[in-house]
Write a protein that holds these residues in place. Structure first.
Motif, PDB file in Angstrom:
ATOM      1  N   ALA A 137       0.954  -1.362   0.095  1.00  0.00           N
ATOM      2  CA  ALA A 137       0.167   0.023   0.082  1.00  0.00           C
ATOM      3  C   ALA A 137       0.865   1.229  -0.072  1.00  0.00           C
ATOM      4  O   ALA A 137       0.320   2.565  -0.081  1.00  0.00           O
ATOM      5  N   ASN A 138       2.113   1.239   0.160  1.00  0.00           N
ATOM      6  CA  ASN A 138       3.067   2.146   0.162  1.00  0.00           C
ATOM      7  C   ASN A 138       3.630   2.590  -1.175  1.00  0.00           C
ATOM      8  O   ASN A 138       4.787   1.927  -1.655  1.00  0.00           O
ATOM      9  N   LYS A 139       2.771   3.028  -2.022  1.00  0.00           N
ATOM     10  CA  LYS A 139       3.159   3.183  -3.389  1.00  0.00           C
ATOM     11  C   LYS A 139       4.611   4.167  -3.644  1.00  0.00           C
ATOM     12  O   LYS A 139       5.190   3.723  -4.673  1.00  0.00           O
ATOM     13  N   VAL A 247      -1.110  14.813  -7.410  1.00  0.00           N
ATOM     14  CA  VAL A 247       0.232  14.092  -7.301  1.00  0.00           C
ATOM     15  C   VAL A 247      -0.337  12.434  -6.852  1.00  0.00           C
ATOM     16  O   VAL A 247       0.573  11.666  -7.662  1.00  0.00           O
ATOM     17  N   ASN A 248      -1.112  12.199  -6.119  1.00  0.00           N
ATOM     18  CA  ASN A 248      -1.413  10.880  -5.807  1.00  0.00           C
ATOM     19  C   ASN A 248      -1.588  10.131  -6.916  1.00  0.00           C
ATOM     20  O   ASN A 248      -1.263   8.887  -7.044  1.00  0.00           O
ATOM     21  N   LYS A 249      -2.504  10.593  -7.985  1.00  0.00           N
ATOM     22  CA  LYS A 249      -2.772   9.733  -9.016  1.00  0.00           C
ATOM     23  C   LYS A 249      -1.642   9.723  -9.876  1.00  0.00           C
ATOM     24  O   LYS A 249      -1.504   8.677 -10.642  1.00  0.00           O
ATOM     25  N   ALA A 250      -0.817  10.923 -10.052  1.00  0.00           N
ATOM     26  CA  ALA A 250       0.614  10.467 -10.942  1.00  0.00           C
ATOM     27  C   ALA A 250       1.465   9.416 -10.250  1.00  0.00           C
ATOM     28  O   ALA A 250       2.124   8.713 -10.877  1.00  0.00           O
ATOM     29  N   LEU A 251       1.382   9.307  -8.923  1.00  0.00           N
ATOM     30  CA  LEU A 251       2.255   8.339  -8.430  1.00  0.00           C
ATOM     31  C   LEU A 251       1.700   6.912  -8.779  1.00  0.00           C
ATOM     32  O   LEU A 251       2.438   5.922  -9.037  1.00  0.00           O
ATOM     33  N   GLU A 252       0.412   6.741  -8.739  1.00  0.00           N
ATOM     34  CA  GLU A 252      -0.199   5.550  -8.999  1.00  0.00           C
ATOM     35  C   GLU A 252      -0.188   5.274 -10.543  1.00  0.00           C
ATOM     36  O   GLU A 252      -0.108   4.002 -10.839  1.00  0.00           O
ATOM     37  N   VAL A 253      -0.315   6.083 -11.206  1.00  0.00           N
ATOM     38  CA  VAL A 253       0.296   5.915 -12.816  1.00  0.00           C
ATOM     39  C   VAL A 253       1.580   5.382 -12.973  1.00  0.00           C
ATOM     40  O   VAL A 253       1.669   4.226 -13.573  1.00  0.00           O
ATOM     41  N   ILE A 254       2.328   5.999 -12.308  1.00  0.00           N
ATOM     42  CA  ILE A 254       3.923   5.378 -12.281  1.00  0.00           C
ATOM     43  C   ILE A 254       4.011   4.026 -11.652  1.00  0.00           C
ATOM     44  O   ILE A 254       4.843   3.109 -12.223  1.00  0.00           O
ATOM     45  N   GLU A 255       3.114   3.674 -10.505  1.00  0.00           N
ATOM     46  CA  GLU A 255       3.054   2.485  -9.941  1.00  0.00           C
ATOM     47  C   GLU A 255       2.604   1.446 -10.880  1.00  0.00           C
ATOM     48  O   GLU A 255       2.831   0.277 -10.688  1.00  0.00           O
ATOM     49  N   ALA A 256       1.605   1.775 -11.697  1.00  0.00           N
ATOM     50  CA  ALA A 256       1.028   0.802 -12.411  1.00  0.00           C
ATOM     51  C   ALA A 256       1.913   0.465 -13.353  1.00  0.00           C
ATOM     52  O   ALA A 256       2.049  -0.746 -14.140  1.00  0.00           O
ATOM     53  N   HIS A 257       2.575   1.294 -14.150  1.00  0.00           N
ATOM     54  CA  HIS A 257       3.656   1.255 -15.205  1.00  0.00           C
ATOM     55  C   HIS A 257       4.762   0.159 -14.661  1.00  0.00           C
ATOM     56  O   HIS A 257       5.210  -0.747 -15.474  1.00  0.00           O
ATOM     57  N   LEU A 258       5.221   0.427 -13.428  1.00  0.00           N
ATOM     58  CA  LEU A 258       6.142  -0.555 -12.908  1.00  0.00           C
ATOM     59  C   LEU A 258       5.735  -1.746 -12.483  1.00  0.00           C
ATOM     60  O   LEU A 258       6.303  -2.970 -12.634  1.00  0.00           O
ATOM     61  N   LEU A 259       4.506  -1.905 -12.005  1.00  0.00           N
ATOM     62  CA  LEU A 259       3.888  -3.208 -11.420  1.00  0.00           C
ATOM     63  C   LEU A 259       3.525  -4.129 -12.737  1.00  0.00           C
ATOM     64  O   LEU A 259       3.608  -5.495 -12.799  1.00  0.00           O
ATOM     65  N   PHE A 260       2.898  -3.526 -13.775  1.00  0.00           N
ATOM     66  CA  PHE A 260       2.518  -4.329 -14.782  1.00  0.00           C
ATOM     67  C   PHE A 260       3.266  -4.092 -16.289  1.00  0.00           C
ATOM     68  O   PHE A 260       2.842  -4.735 -17.092  1.00  0.00           O
ATOM     69  N   ASP A 261       4.156  -3.510 -16.276  1.00  0.00           N
ATOM     70  CA  ASP A 261       5.070  -3.209 -17.377  1.00  0.00           C
ATOM     71  C   ASP A 261       4.262  -2.836 -18.447  1.00  0.00           C
ATOM     72  O   ASP A 261       4.484  -3.262 -19.655  1.00  0.00           O
ATOM     73  N   ILE A 262       3.546  -1.711 -18.336  1.00  0.00           N
ATOM     74  CA  ILE A 262       2.776  -0.925 -19.466  1.00  0.00           C
ATOM     75  C   ILE A 262       3.460   0.302 -19.638  1.00  0.00           C
ATOM     76  O   ILE A 262       3.961   0.883 -18.894  1.00  0.00           O
ATOM     77  N   ASP A 263       3.577   0.246 -20.936  1.00  0.00           N
ATOM     78  CA  ASP A 263       3.970   1.729 -21.475  1.00  0.00           C
ATOM     79  C   ASP A 263       3.337   3.046 -20.902  1.00  0.00           C
ATOM     80  O   ASP A 263       2.106   2.966 -20.888  1.00  0.00           O
ATOM     81  N   LEU A 264       4.142   3.972 -20.514  1.00  0.00           N
ATOM     82  CA  LEU A 264       3.385   4.865 -19.732  1.00  0.00           C
ATOM     83  C   LEU A 264       2.542   5.586 -20.957  1.00  0.00           C
ATOM     84  O   LEU A 264       1.294   6.163 -20.480  1.00  0.00           O
ATOM     85  N   SER A 265       2.865   5.627 -22.163  1.00  0.00           N
ATOM     86  CA  SER A 265       1.736   6.162 -23.252  1.00  0.00           C
ATOM     87  C   SER A 265       0.537   5.281 -23.284  1.00  0.00           C
ATOM     88  O   SER A 265      -0.416   5.727 -23.776  1.00  0.00           O
ATOM     89  N   ASP A 266       0.476   4.193 -22.659  1.00  0.00           N
ATOM     90  CA  ASP A 266      -0.611   3.450 -22.864  1.00  0.00           C
ATOM     91  C   ASP A 266      -1.441   3.249 -21.390  1.00  0.00           C
ATOM     92  O   ASP A 266      -2.165   2.391 -21.350  1.00  0.00           O
ATOM     93  N   ILE A 267      -0.932   4.250 -20.568  1.00  0.00           N
ATOM     94  CA  ILE A 267      -1.786   4.290 -19.203  1.00  0.00           C
ATOM     95  C   ILE A 267      -2.535   5.764 -19.516  1.00  0.00           C
ATOM     96  O   ILE A 267      -2.048   6.656 -19.479  1.00  0.00           O
ATOM     97  N   GLN A 268      -3.958   5.491 -19.232  1.00  0.00           N
ATOM     98  CA  GLN A 268      -4.957   6.838 -19.272  1.00  0.00           C
ATOM     99  C   GLN A 268      -5.189   7.000 -18.044  1.00  0.00           C
ATOM    100  O   GLN A 268      -5.387   6.195 -17.195  1.00  0.00           O
ATOM    101  N   THR A 269      -5.621   8.269 -17.439  1.00  0.00           N
ATOM    102  CA  THR A 269      -6.213   8.609 -16.353  1.00  0.00           C
ATOM    103  C   THR A 269      -7.331   9.312 -16.876  1.00  0.00           C
ATOM    104  O   THR A 269      -7.603  10.471 -17.492  1.00  0.00           O
ATOM    105  N   VAL A 270      -8.443   8.921 -16.145  1.00  0.00           N
ATOM    106  CA  VAL A 270      -9.838   9.173 -16.231  1.00  0.00           C
ATOM    107  C   VAL A 270     -10.621   9.778 -15.048  1.00  0.00           C
ATOM    108  O   VAL A 270     -10.467   8.941 -14.182  1.00  0.00           O
TER     109      VAL A 270
END
Length: 426
Positions: A137-139, A247-270
């Motif tokens: 839980a510590n992103k 910023v919390n959402k920004a950290l979550e986007v980076i966390e998703a990129h690292l956890l799931f190995d998805i390109d940052l360009s393929d991660i959307q925020t809605v």
């Protein structure tokens, strides 16, 4: 013949006195046949730690605030004399290393890292190196030390995400095949194919915070009290402020990129103000799989402890017989540049996100002290990032590299804040 009951999972909770930690203990208390709490670590709330030890029988307890340790020792000693500590008086560890030692030596099957801030990095690494499953839980520890964390992972599935967004993504990913990243999810019955994935993109949802729809110019008048009024969740000061700035959402986007190995360009925020859909996965055939539930943390916390099994009666299901409306809208990146800035930082070097996070922590502190405006938080982060030059070009920095980048960023942020000389109304 009946089936044998699964052995209890031994659990250590770091940050047990915070929001995630206390809710985890509620889940555990409701399922005493499934879990045994072996260790707890908190910051400074000795009274609550005392209560938690009495309730769980934890044999090892850590408290980061050395000044509060004497009170904890006295309370536990008195409880032991009264006979209210059924498991006896626990061993007490103090100082910032207490959580690290518990993560490394408690013998837990699952270590829940519910600490706030990059101070959670060392415990995250210690838990992984111990071989325990890490319910994360510590992103910040993953965001600032991504390469180090990946290097410390000993087996597939050792990290289980607890943030609601990443828990949702992990659940949705099980609808297809995605065999990349720290949380790889092979399709049931399929042989593992290195790097195989049916995923097109990830969609991370955001509430939009208390200032959704505000004109960027109006944000200059935001007060600390206003920033702490999150529309859906009750969280600590830093996380709540980070949610207001995105910023919390920004950290979550980076966390998703690292956890799931998805390109940052393929991660959307809605932006999804109701927060019933916690996140979504789009697959290459055009399907979108969403995980939905009440805007609460109980289910992702429970899954972090029990994964891949689901516990019974963790939260009420959605009542689909009731009329409701769910809204979705794009993120206003002009008013809230945090996500775009984080993507740029992550792409720049392995230590740029450590700088981003550390500068933000200093800026949030200054905002609440009245020395920085609300927009000044991200302005500080951007200024510090623009002046940062990574000391090492290595793809996997050392822990000293990461901590050195943090120290530099905090000092640079303080210089920027002092130069701003802004006084904010309470």
């Amino acid at each position: 013949m009946g089936t044998m009951a699964s052995p209890k999972r031994r659990v250590a909770i770091l940050g047990s006195t915070g929001s995630i930690g206390t809710q985890a203990l509620q889940v555990i208390a409701a399922h005493p046949d499934r879990f045994e709490v072996v260790a707890l670590a908190g910051g400074s709330n000795a009274a609550l730690l005392d209560e938690q030890v009495a309730a769980t029988g934890a044999g090892l307890v850590g408290i980061a605030d050395v000044g509060a340790a004497a009170g904890l020792r006295a309370a536990l000693s008195a409880a032991s004399e009264r006979g209210t500590l059924t498991a006896g008086e626990p061993e007490i560890l103090t100082g910032e290393q207490a959580a690290v030692q518990i993560a490394a030596e408690s013998g837990a099957d699952v270590v829940l890292n519910a600490m706030t801030g990059s101070i959670g990095l060392r415990p995250t690494l210690a838990a992984l190196r111990s071989g325990a499953t890490l319910a994360l839980a510590n992103k910040e520890s993953l965001v600032v030390g991504g390469a180090l964390v990946a290097q410390a992972v000993q087996r597939p599935g050792q990290i289980i995400p607890v943030d609601s967004e990443h828990s949702a993504l992990a659940q949705a990913l099980s609808s297809g095949r995605h065999e990349r990243g720290l949380c790889a999810v092979p399709a049931e019955g399929e042989d593992r194919l290195s790097g195989a994935s049916e995923v097109s993109s990830l969609v991370v949802t955001a509430s939009g915070g208390p200032f959704r729809g505000w004109d960027p110019a109006a944000l200059a008048e935001v007060t600390p009290a206003q920033a702490l009024k999150h529309p859906n969740y009750s969280m600590g000061r830093v996380v709540t402020t980070n949610s207001a700035t995105m910023v919390n959402k920004a950290l979550e986007v980076i966390e998703a990129h690292l956890l799931f190995d998805i390109d940052l360009s393929d991660i959307q925020t809605v932006v999804h103000p109701q927060q019933w859909i916690h996140s979504m996965v789009q697959f290459r055939d055009g399907s979108t799989i969403a995980q939905a539930g009440h805007p609460r943390m109980l289910i992702p916390i429970a899954l972090g402890l029990s994964w891949p099994e689901r516990l019974e009666q963790i939260d009420a299901p959605i009542d689909w017989t009731q009329a409701m409306q769910w809204d979705f809208e794009p993120l206003d990146e002009q008013a809230f540049p945090a996500v775009a800035l984080a993507k740029q930082a992550c792409a720049a070097s392995p230590t740029h996100m450590a700088v981003y996070n550390a500068a933000n922590e200093q800026a949030v502190q200054a905002f609440h002290a009245g020395g920085l405006s609300f927009p000044g938080i991200l302005a500080t982060v951007q200024a510090v990032l623009e002046s940062y030059q990574a000391a090492s070009s290595s793809a996997v920095p050392t822990l000293d590299d990461v901590l050195g980048a943090e120290r530099w960023a905090r000092a640079a942020a303080e210089e920027h804040i002092a130069a701003a000389k802004v006084q904010v109304r309470a």
